[in-house]
Design a protein around this motif. Sequence first.
Motif, short mmCIF file in Angstrom:
data_model
loop_
_atom_site.label_atom_id
_atom_site.label_comp_id
_atom_site.label_asym_id
_atom_site.label_seq_id
_atom_site.Cartn_x
_atom_site.Cartn_y
_atom_site.Cartn_z
N UNK A 26 5.34 1.11 3.66
CA UNK A 26 4.11 0.72 4.90
C UNK A 26 2.58 0.48 3.29
N UNK A 27 1.57 -0.34 3.77
CA UNK A 27 0.69 -0.56 3.07
C UNK A 27 -0.35 0.03 3.37
N UNK A 28 -1.54 0.30 2.44
CA UNK A 28 -2.98 1.09 2.93
C UNK A 28 -3.64 -0.22 3.47
N UNK A 29 -3.49 -0.90 4.71
CA UNK A 29 -4.31 -2.07 5.09
C UNK A 29 -5.90 -1.44 4.27
N UNK A 30 -6.73 -0.48 4.15
CA UNK A 30 -8.22 0.02 3.25
C UNK A 30 -8.17 -0.64 2.22
N UNK A 35 -9.02 -5.05 -1.90
CA UNK A 35 -8.87 -6.26 -2.53
C UNK A 35 -8.27 -7.55 -2.89
N UNK A 36 -8.20 -8.28 -1.36
CA UNK A 36 -7.58 -8.84 -1.21
C UNK A 36 -8.64 -9.98 -1.60
N UNK A 37 -9.75 -9.73 -1.70
CA UNK A 37 -11.33 -11.63 -1.54
C UNK A 37 -11.45 -11.69 -0.46
N UNK A 38 -10.66 -11.16 0.62
CA UNK A 38 -11.79 -11.96 1.60
C UNK A 38 -12.91 -10.94 2.71
#
Length: 74
Positions: A26-30, A35-38
């Motif tokens: 699972x990816x921790x969405x926080x 770190x996504x740049x959005x």
Amino acid sequence: MTEEGRNVVDSLITLKEEDNKIKINQIELDNYFNNSGFIEYNKKLKKPIEDYNLREKQIVRNDMSKYKLKKYGR
């Protein structure tokens, strides 16, 4: 331990291992969105453009010392 007991223990162990694999995958969405740049704008994730970027704070200096308050006699 009986054969049936061993099967129950083995099935519980495999279920626990599968749960651990799911938790690892699972990816921790926080952390992902940090770190996504959005950036979040109007409750939506958008790519940052100049309009969305925060502008530097401008300090306005109002020197009101040249104005005097007149007292009107009554």
